[in-house]
Design a protein around this motif. Structure first.
Motif, PDB file in Angstrom:
ATOM      1  N   TYR A 151      48.877  16.258   2.862  1.00 10.40           N
ATOM      2  CA  TYR A 151      49.385  15.142   2.497  1.00 10.40           C
ATOM      3  C   TYR A 151      50.732  14.729   3.279  1.00 10.40           C
ATOM      4  CZ  TYR A 151      47.238  16.649  -1.821  1.00 10.40           C
ATOM      5  OH  TYR A 151      46.055  17.348  -2.622  1.00 10.40           O
ATOM      6  N   SER A 177      42.473  13.996  -5.588  1.00  4.56           N
ATOM      7  CA  SER A 177      42.587  15.502  -4.999  1.00  4.56           C
ATOM      8  C   SER A 177      41.773  16.274  -6.338  1.00  4.56           C
ATOM      9  CB  SER A 177      43.879  16.012  -5.069  1.00  4.56           C
ATOM     10  OG  SER A 177      44.708  15.496  -3.925  1.00  4.56           O
ATOM     11  N   LEU A 188      47.256  23.242  -0.616  1.00  6.37           N
ATOM     12  CA  LEU A 188      47.534  21.813  -0.570  1.00  6.37           C
ATOM     13  C   LEU A 188      48.920  22.034   0.254  1.00  6.37           C
ATOM     14  CD1 LEU A 188      47.838  21.028  -4.439  1.00  6.37           C
ATOM     15  CD2 LEU A 188      46.160  20.812  -2.847  1.00  6.37           C
ATOM     16  N   MET A 192      51.721  16.248  -2.747  1.00  5.55           N
ATOM     17  CA  MET A 192      51.339  17.603  -2.855  1.00  5.55           C
ATOM     18  C   MET A 192      51.614  17.997  -4.480  1.00  5.55           C
ATOM     19  SD  MET A 192      52.303  21.147  -1.081  1.00  5.55           S
ATOM     20  CE  MET A 192      53.809  21.296  -2.082  1.00  5.55           C
ATOM     21  N   ARG A 215      50.013  26.753  -1.837  1.00  8.31           N
ATOM     22  CA  ARG A 215      50.716  25.529  -1.315  1.00  8.31           C
ATOM     23  C   ARG A 215      51.576  25.932  -0.107  1.00  8.31           C
ATOM     24  NH1 ARG A 215      53.304  23.081  -6.994  1.00  8.31           N
ATOM     25  NH2 ARG A 215      51.271  22.895  -8.160  1.00  8.31           N
TER      26      ARG A 215
END
Length: 367
Positions: A23, A32, A45, A59, A75
């Motif tokens: 992103y 997503s 992510l 995100m 993440r």
């Protein structure tokens, strides 16, 4: 939405190990969600940290959507020019490759539960559902049947190689004789054939007590099948767990797939308060690679001793003794509480103690 689904299915068709959603600016989180629902994880992510562009917002919004759907994900924030951030990407990629790579593998369970150990068994259905790993059972009698078919030329080749390279072989004319060592070679060759012909990705062998009391211990096979070499030259290590410890074998396979290095199987034996070290010592064997961690087998094997097996193993054969070379190591174990898996992981350091310390536990075994 249509493009999100199509691109996701395209990656599934290519057999990717995992997916990274990147992103840079705001992106509608429903895209997503659609991509994740139609794709195959694990998912990472990733967002930049540029305050002028709302990549972080995208995100977090996408992550919230996946949480609502119960889709696990990881993440990471920041640019890959930052080595710490890059390492997070690479860690995800390595782990994704293992998680996806396990799916469809086959574990060869040769023999059944050993020594009454609950923690060494596994549920076939749970492994298939949670890891995608199939468990196929083979009787230990197959080792005996196929051992009889090993060509004598191959046995002599292996025996000569061991005799020339092992640091010391302590024949005692009772439990460890030249002929008994050749029997262990035959069993090793038979196990290699079982792995090859059944397409097993990793194995566990029961050994106790049918094999160890009536035929021979399986230590030689465990050492050299786990090694990146044997008497036939360099090869890929194949995980081989002692005492048919299935959760141990799966842990070993995960570690091997992460690193590409041989993996060893150990028992927690003793806490040495004087030296403040945990002593690992077990009746099976370790990959001899750990004796020096050298790519040259001769450098490792000169630190290895073959001892006569203990009297309790009346079938005879050698125990493969070595002390692991000092250095950093990762110790891990998959374990279950009421059927739920977890993995304990410990960063450790192997240290070297005087060799006579091995006599405090069981001198003949690897430490």
């Amino acid at each position: 939405a249509k493009a999100a689904k199509e691109e996701s299915l395209k990656m599934v068709g290519k057999g990717v190990d995992g997916v990274i959603f990147s992103y840079g600016v705001f992106a509608f989180p429903n895209f997503s969600a659609i991509a994740a629902e139609n794709g195959r994880g694990p998912f990472l992510l990733a967002a930049n940290l540029n305050p002028d562009w709302p990549g972080m917002v995208a995100m977090l919004a996408a992550g919230g959507a996946l949480h609502h759907l119960g889709i696990d994900h990881f993440r990471v924030t920041g640019g890959v020019s930052d080595e710490a951030v890059l390492e997070k990407y690479l860690t995800f990629c390595r782990c994704a490759a293992v998680a996806s790579g396990l799916n469809g593998q086959k574990y060869g369970l040769i023999g059944g539960r050993s020594l009454g150990m609950y923690s060494a068994t596994a549920s076939m259905q749970q492994w298939q559902k949670q890891f995608g790993v199939d468990i196929e059972h083979v009787d230990q009698s197959e080792i005996l049947r196929l051992a009889a078919e090993v060509p004598e030329k191959q046995v002599e080749k292996a025996f000569l190689w061991l005799s020339e390279n092992i640091g010391e072989i302590k024949y005692d004319d009772k439990r460890l004789t030249e002929e008994k060592l050749k029997t262990q070679i035959r069993h090793t060759e038979a196990t290699k054939r079982i792995i090859r012909e059944n397409g097993f990705d990793f194995v566990g062998v029961k050994c106790h007590y049918e094999m160890s009391r009536h035929y021979c211990t399986q230590c030689l096979g465990q050492a050299f099948i786990n090694d990146p070499y044997d008497w036939d030259g360099p090869k890929d290590p194949v995980v081989f767990s002692c005492e048919a410890d299935s959760d141990g074998a799966l842990t070993m396979q995960i570690l091997k797939m992460l690193t590409g290095d041989p993996v060893i199987f150990m028992d927690v034996r003793h806490w040495d308060a004087e030296h403040e070290v945990m002593v690992f010592c077990n009746c099976g064997s370790q990959a001899t690679w750990y004796a020096a961690r050298s790519e040259d087998p001769r450098e490792n094997l000169k630190h290895v001793t073959l001892y006569p097996c203990l009297e309790i193993y009346a079938g005879g054969g050698a125990h493969v003794n070595l002390m692991t070379r000092p250095g950093q190591a990762t110790i891990a174990r998959l374990n279950r509480t009421e059927g739920r898996y977890r993995m304990d992981i410990i960063l450790a350091e192997f240290v070297e103690l005087p060799r006579e310390k091995m006599a405090e536990t069981t001198e003949e075994w690897p430490h």
